[in-house]
Motif scaffolding. Sequence first.
Motif, short mmCIF file in Angstrom:
data_model
loop_
_atom_site.label_atom_id
_atom_site.label_comp_id
_atom_site.label_asym_id
_atom_site.label_seq_id
_atom_site.Cartn_x
_atom_site.Cartn_y
_atom_site.Cartn_z
N PHE A 89 0.88 -1.21 0.12
CA PHE A 89 -0.10 0.00 0.00
C PHE A 89 0.90 1.16 -0.04
CE2 PHE A 89 -1.77 3.45 2.57
CZ PHE A 89 -2.94 3.67 1.94
N LEU A 90 1.86 1.21 0.98
CA LEU A 90 2.85 2.54 0.96
C LEU A 90 3.51 2.79 -0.35
CD1 LEU A 90 3.97 2.13 4.46
CD2 LEU A 90 2.33 3.68 3.47
N GLN A 91 3.92 1.72 -1.02
CA GLN A 91 4.57 1.84 -2.31
C GLN A 91 3.80 2.29 -3.35
OE1 GLN A 91 6.48 -2.02 -3.63
NE2 GLN A 91 7.01 -2.29 -1.57
N GLU A 92 2.43 2.05 -3.11
CA GLU A 92 1.47 2.36 -4.30
C GLU A 92 1.21 3.89 -4.02
OE1 GLU A 92 -1.53 2.41 -7.31
OE2 GLU A 92 0.03 1.00 -6.75
N VAL A 93 0.74 4.24 -2.86
CA VAL A 93 0.65 5.73 -2.59
C VAL A 93 1.90 6.57 -2.59
CG1 VAL A 93 -1.38 5.22 -1.21
CG2 VAL A 93 0.66 5.65 -0.09
N ALA A 124 2.87 8.81 -5.81
CA ALA A 124 2.29 10.28 -6.03
C ALA A 124 2.97 11.09 -4.80
CB ALA A 124 1.00 10.17 -5.69
N ARG A 125 4.06 10.72 -4.46
CA ARG A 125 4.84 11.30 -3.45
C ARG A 125 5.30 12.81 -4.02
NH1 ARG A 125 9.81 8.87 0.34
NH2 ARG A 125 10.17 10.67 1.57
N GLY A 126 5.24 13.65 -3.41
CA GLY A 126 5.65 14.97 -3.68
C GLY A 126 4.76 15.75 -4.70
N ALA A 127 3.84 15.10 -5.16
CA ALA A 127 3.04 15.92 -6.18
C ALA A 127 2.00 16.88 -5.57
CB ALA A 127 2.15 14.87 -7.07
#
Length: 547
Positions: A451-455, A458-461
């Motif tokens: 789950f954390l890899q999936e979300v 979008a990191r930083g967007a």
Amino acid sequence: MAATTHTVSNQAPPLVGYEVYLGDRALTEGVERHLAGAAADVADEVRRELADLGRAAGSAQALEWGRLANENPPVLRTHDRYGNRIDEVEFHPAWHRLLGHAVGAGLTDAWGRPSGHLRRAAGFFVWSQAEAGHGCPVSMTHAAVPALRTDPELAAVWEPLLTSHVYEEGLRPPADKAGVLFGMAMTEKQGGSDVRASTTAAVALDAPGEYLLTGHKWFCSAPMSDGFLVLAQAPGGLTCFLVPRVLPDGTRNAFAVQRLKDKLGNRSNASGEIEFDGTWGRRVGEEGRGVRTIIGMVAATRLDCVTGSAALMRQALTQAVHHAEHRSAFGAVLSEQPLMRNVLADLALESEAATTLALRLAAACDAGTDRERAFLRLAVPAAKYWVTKRCTPMVAEALECLGGNGYVEESGLPRLLRESPVNSVWEGAGNVQALDALRALRREPDALNAFLQEVGLARGADHRLDAAIRDLLTDLADLEGIEARARRVAERIALVLQGSLLVRWAPPEVADAFCASRFGGDRGSAFGTLPHTLDLGGIVARARIAG
């Protein structure tokens, strides 16, 4: 009466003959996104199938079938004229037309086909907008396959019939039919979601894998089906069984339909109470492993709960936007008035977030990798919790957009509103889903990692999304009293996942509005309270049926 008193003006024209698939930008873009890695011939086939199905779903014929199925509910016939028990449920011909089209379109056939889950989920989303009630047997027939695959011998006999594109109504030996439907019967009076409290007893016969079942099931979905997966207590513990309605020799299995439920939801489908009294059943999986055996079916139907709710939301949104673009009040078209535009935009955000999430889950099923399976283990219960919870208030708000017109049965919105709570209750209500998500977090670390890899993609967007992810991790780090907070945790998981998907894939105005309202705190508790500085007109324009 004077003709002048019957002049009709300022009413929206009938919404008929429209493209349910091609006219839905969020849906078509999502399908294309997940088809990117498919072979060209497969992608073309999926596009053609969905376009044809969408054209049929918006046709006058399909909408009439939906109306007739809704207005002519099923009737239970317990006995024939001579007093013999037959336990049959009669449906209006329109119901059979809807089911036949669904089966013919491959909506029970996802397993093993290229992009099978994606095309089937998108098709289920499209076709159930014509009438949602018949989706119940479609969903269970599709979902029975993974449970039966625990027994290769059973799967070899039944899977070709379950995934057939031929619909044959009526009870006959399965060997005499080109296709069958499946239901399920797990819930008992004293147990509810606690299926381990089941008291239905299974006594083994001399033949390997054969048992006689005795007991009562409080809810049996689609009792007119050809076969059922049920749970019963065998000597080795709770076990899964296949119970056919008609035995191979043509005789009826002992399967007494005591009554049909008078439900809140759709009027077209049947749910009943049934009695087993020396009922023949074939064991599926090992004794004592009933829950583990049937869990594949439960996971598939839970995903359909997400997809079905997203479809209800989309249909409600479609009706609201159509009405608002043709109805004038106080000197202007409703959709051009700032407050109505805010409401429609908010509804559109909720709909697109649900649609995008449902397609992402279906694509994960197609991928079938360890990472995607771990992702689904957490994402499905969280999505099922949140999307189905959001369905009812959203449909109610869409109904209100039509005013008094929406409160009248002929509008179709009351039918959508009655149906809207069902997916939240079916296959485990909100508490069950929230606790299941909690179990995945506690017992399966790979699920949280996936789950954390999936979300994280979008990191930083968007800084508001980043903050929401940090808040979620803080929440998960505090395990004291977390069970009492399980609903809040499930909600945050689902919202963060929806936000990350929209930030990556939706137009900027959609992603910005979602993050501002769902994470930024600049929103009231009701729909239609989005910050007025957002591009609300662009969001509503995107939600409009294209073409």
